[in-house]
Design a protein around this motif. Structure first.
Motif, PDB file in Angstrom:
ATOM      1  N   GLN A  43       0.839  -1.199   0.000  1.00 52.41           N
ATOM      2  CA  GLN A  43       0.000   0.000   0.000  1.00 52.41           C
ATOM      3  C   GLN A  43       0.878   1.254   0.000  1.00 52.41           C
ATOM      4  O   GLN A  43       0.580   2.230  -0.696  1.00 52.41           O
ATOM      5  N   ALA A  44       1.953   1.211   0.785  1.00 45.46           N
ATOM      6  CA  ALA A  44       2.879   2.346   0.824  1.00 45.46           C
ATOM      7  C   ALA A  44       3.528   2.549  -0.546  1.00 45.46           C
ATOM      8  O   ALA A  44       3.682   3.682  -1.016  1.00 45.46           O
ATOM      9  N   LEU A  45       3.892   1.466  -1.201  1.00 45.91           N
ATOM     10  CA  LEU A  45       4.482   1.559  -2.536  1.00 45.91           C
ATOM     11  C   LEU A  45       3.470   2.124  -3.538  1.00 45.91           C
ATOM     12  O   LEU A  45       3.817   2.959  -4.380  1.00 45.91           O
ATOM     13  N   ASP A  46       2.226   1.704  -3.431  1.00 42.38           N
ATOM     14  CA  ASP A  46       1.181   2.249  -4.309  1.00 42.38           C
ATOM     15  C   ASP A  46       1.034   3.757  -4.112  1.00 42.38           C
ATOM     16  O   ASP A  46       0.890   4.508  -5.082  1.00 42.38           O
ATOM     17  N   ARG A  47       1.063   4.226  -2.863  1.00 43.49           N
ATOM     18  CA  ARG A  47       0.960   5.666  -2.599  1.00 43.49           C
ATOM     19  C   ARG A  47       2.166   6.402  -3.171  1.00 43.49           C
ATOM     20  O   ARG A  47       2.027   7.478  -3.773  1.00 43.49           O
ATOM     21  N   ALA A  48       3.359   5.825  -3.012  1.00 47.12           N
ATOM     22  CA  ALA A  48       4.569   6.456  -3.541  1.00 47.12           C
ATOM     23  C   ALA A  48       4.531   6.522  -5.069  1.00 47.12           C
ATOM     24  O   ALA A  48       4.907   7.535  -5.669  1.00 47.12           O
ATOM     25  N   ASN A  49       4.062   5.455  -5.706  1.00 46.92           N
ATOM     26  CA  ASN A  49       3.972   5.451  -7.164  1.00 46.92           C
ATOM     27  C   ASN A  49       2.940   6.465  -7.655  1.00 46.92           C
ATOM     28  O   ASN A  49       3.150   7.130  -8.673  1.00 46.92           O
ATOM     29  N   ALA A  50       1.827   6.599  -6.943  1.00 46.27           N
ATOM     30  CA  ALA A  50       0.813   7.579  -7.320  1.00 46.27           C
ATOM     31  C   ALA A  50       1.369   8.995  -7.181  1.00 46.27           C
ATOM     32  O   ALA A  50       1.119   9.863  -8.020  1.00 46.27           O
ATOM     33  N   ARG A  51       2.149   9.232  -6.133  1.00 46.86           N
ATOM     34  CA  ARG A  51       2.760  10.548  -5.933  1.00 46.86           C
ATOM     35  C   ARG A  51       3.744  10.850  -7.059  1.00 46.86           C
ATOM     36  O   ARG A  51       3.802  11.948  -7.580  1.00 46.86           O
ATOM     37  N   GLN A  52       4.521   9.855  -7.438  1.00 52.29           N
ATOM     38  CA  GLN A  52       5.482  10.039  -8.520  1.00 52.29           C
ATOM     39  C   GLN A  52       4.757  10.350  -9.818  1.00 52.29           C
ATOM     40  O   GLN A  52       5.166  11.219 -10.587  1.00 52.29           O
ATOM     41  N   ALA A  53       3.624   9.704 -10.063  1.00 49.20           N
ATOM     42  CA  ALA A  53       2.840   9.981 -11.273  1.00 49.20           C
ATOM     43  C   ALA A  53       2.303  11.413 -11.242  1.00 49.20           C
ATOM     44  O   ALA A  53       2.291  12.095 -12.276  1.00 49.20           O
ATOM     45  N   ARG A  54       1.873  11.897 -10.066  1.00 45.34           N
ATOM     46  CA  ARG A  54       1.401  13.286  -9.958  1.00 45.34           C
ATOM     47  C   ARG A  54       2.546  14.266 -10.199  1.00 45.34           C
ATOM     48  O   ARG A  54       2.347  15.330 -10.788  1.00 45.34           O
ATOM     49  N   THR A  55       3.747  13.906  -9.763  1.00 41.49           N
ATOM     50  CA  THR A  55       4.909  14.756  -9.991  1.00 41.49           C
ATOM     51  C   THR A  55       5.192  14.870 -11.488  1.00 41.49           C
ATOM     52  O   THR A  55       5.434  15.965 -12.007  1.00 41.49           O
ATOM     53  N   VAL A  56       5.157  13.761 -12.187  1.00 45.49           N
ATOM     54  CA  VAL A  56       5.385  13.762 -13.630  1.00 45.49           C
ATOM     55  C   VAL A  56       4.302  14.587 -14.325  1.00 45.49           C
ATOM     56  O   VAL A  56       4.593  15.392 -15.231  1.00 45.49           O
ATOM     57  N   GLN A  57       3.049  14.441 -13.901  1.00 43.76           N
ATOM     58  CA  GLN A  57       1.956  15.207 -14.497  1.00 43.76           C
ATOM     59  C   GLN A  57       2.151  16.703 -14.260  1.00 43.76           C
ATOM     60  O   GLN A  57       1.938  17.518 -15.146  1.00 43.76           O
ATOM     61  N   PHE A  58       2.579  17.071 -13.053  1.00 43.51           N
ATOM     62  CA  PHE A  58       2.841  18.466 -12.719  1.00 43.51           C
ATOM     63  C   PHE A  58       3.919  19.030 -13.651  1.00 43.51           C
ATOM     64  O   PHE A  58       3.771  20.103 -14.230  1.00 43.51           O
ATOM     65  N   TYR A  59       5.001  18.278 -13.819  1.00 47.60           N
ATOM     66  CA  TYR A  59       6.093  18.708 -14.698  1.00 47.60           C
ATOM     67  C   TYR A  59       5.620  18.812 -16.147  1.00 47.60           C
ATOM     68  O   TYR A  59       5.902  19.790 -16.833  1.00 47.60           O
ATOM     69  N   ASP A  60       4.897  17.801 -16.599  1.00 44.13           N
ATOM     70  CA  ASP A  60       4.406  17.818 -17.983  1.00 44.13           C
ATOM     71  C   ASP A  60       3.471  19.006 -18.221  1.00 44.13           C
ATOM     72  O   ASP A  60       3.523  19.631 -19.284  1.00 44.13           O
ATOM     73  N   ASP A  61       2.628  19.316 -17.233  1.00 42.36           N
ATOM     74  CA  ASP A  61       1.756  20.481 -17.363  1.00 42.36           C
ATOM     75  C   ASP A  61       2.569  21.767 -17.491  1.00 42.36           C
ATOM     76  O   ASP A  61       2.242  22.645 -18.281  1.00 42.36           O
ATOM     77  N   LEU A  62       3.639  21.876 -16.707  1.00 38.82           N
ATOM     78  CA  LEU A  62       4.498  23.063 -16.787  1.00 38.82           C
ATOM     79  C   LEU A  62       5.160  23.192 -18.146  1.00 38.82           C
ATOM     80  O   LEU A  62       5.180  24.269 -18.737  1.00 38.82           O
ATOM     81  N   THR A  63       5.710  22.084 -18.630  1.00 38.75           N
ATOM     82  CA  THR A  63       6.409  22.153 -19.913  1.00 38.75           C
ATOM     83  C   THR A  63       5.453  22.465 -21.045  1.00 38.75           C
ATOM     84  O   THR A  63       5.809  23.159 -22.000  1.00 38.75           O
ATOM     85  N   THR A  64       4.216  21.995 -20.944  1.00 38.56           N
ATOM     86  CA  THR A  64       3.200  22.294 -21.959  1.00 38.56           C
ATOM     87  C   THR A  64       2.800  23.751 -21.872  1.00 38.56           C
ATOM     88  O   THR A  64       2.721  24.464 -22.875  1.00 38.56           O
ATOM     89  N   ARG A  65       2.562  24.225 -20.654  1.00 43.10           N
ATOM     90  CA  ARG A  65       2.096  25.603 -20.449  1.00 43.10           C
ATOM     91  C   ARG A  65       3.141  26.633 -20.874  1.00 43.10           C
ATOM     92  O   ARG A  65       2.818  27.657 -21.467  1.00 43.10           O
ATOM     93  N   TYR A  66       4.408  26.363 -20.577  1.00 40.33           N
ATOM     94  CA  TYR A  66       5.454  27.350 -20.842  1.00 40.33           C
ATOM     95  C   TYR A  66       6.289  27.031 -22.083  1.00 40.33           C
ATOM     96  O   TYR A  66       7.265  27.702 -22.372  1.00 40.33           O
ATOM     97  N   GLY A  67       5.919  26.001 -22.800  1.00 41.79           N
ATOM     98  CA  GLY A  67       6.597  25.673 -24.045  1.00 41.79           C
ATOM     99  C   GLY A  67       8.041  25.250 -23.861  1.00 41.79           C
ATOM    100  O   GLY A  67       8.851  25.376 -24.759  1.00 41.79           O
ATOM    101  N   ALA A  68       8.353  24.746 -22.679  1.00 42.94           N
ATOM    102  CA  ALA A  68       9.733  24.301 -22.420  1.00 42.94           C
ATOM    103  C   ALA A  68      10.018  23.015 -23.187  1.00 42.94           C
ATOM    104  O   ALA A  68       9.137  22.222 -23.439  1.00 42.94           O
ATOM    105  N   ARG A  69      11.257  22.862 -23.514  1.00 44.59           N
ATOM    106  CA  ARG A  69      11.683  21.638 -24.201  1.00 44.59           C
ATOM    107  C   ARG A  69      12.428  20.766 -23.229  1.00 44.59           C
ATOM    108  O   ARG A  69      13.152  21.220 -22.376  1.00 44.59           O
ATOM    109  N   ARG A  70      12.264  19.461 -23.408  1.00 43.97           N
ATOM    110  CA  ARG A  70      12.970  18.496 -22.545  1.00 43.97           C
ATOM    111  C   ARG A  70      14.261  18.078 -23.190  1.00 43.97           C
ATOM    112  O   ARG A  70      14.423  18.012 -24.340  1.00 43.97           O
TER     113      ARG A  70
END
Length: 70
Positions: A43-70
């Motif tokens: 269960q702890a691993l599931d919560r950590a993986n969900a948090r990591q997915a939210r982090t990636v989504q947050f970053y992807d939203d930023l790069t989309t919004r500001y037109g940043a390149r990876r």
């Protein structure tokens, strides 16, 4: 505002506190069945993986919004 932010002309949003949190391991209690400890650890691993997915989504939203390149 930092010098880098001023130069870039972009003020990034604050990182949600949830994304900074680390997930502790499940406590090991003497006499407790190992299967229950394993279940809580998963269960702890599931919560950590969900948090990591939210982090990636947050970053992807930023790069989309500001037109940043990876």
């Amino acid at each position: 505002m930092t010098k880098g932010q001023a130069a870039a002309g972009v003020l990034l949003p604050t990182l949600p506190e949830d994304l900074r949190r680390q997930e502790p391991h499940a406590a090991v209690v003497e006499g407790q069945p190992l299967i229950s400890i394993l279940a809580r650890e998963r269960q702890a691993l599931d919560r950590a993986n969900a948090r990591q997915a939210r982090t990636v989504q947050f970053y992807d939203d930023l790069t989309t919004r500001y037109g940043a390149r990876r």
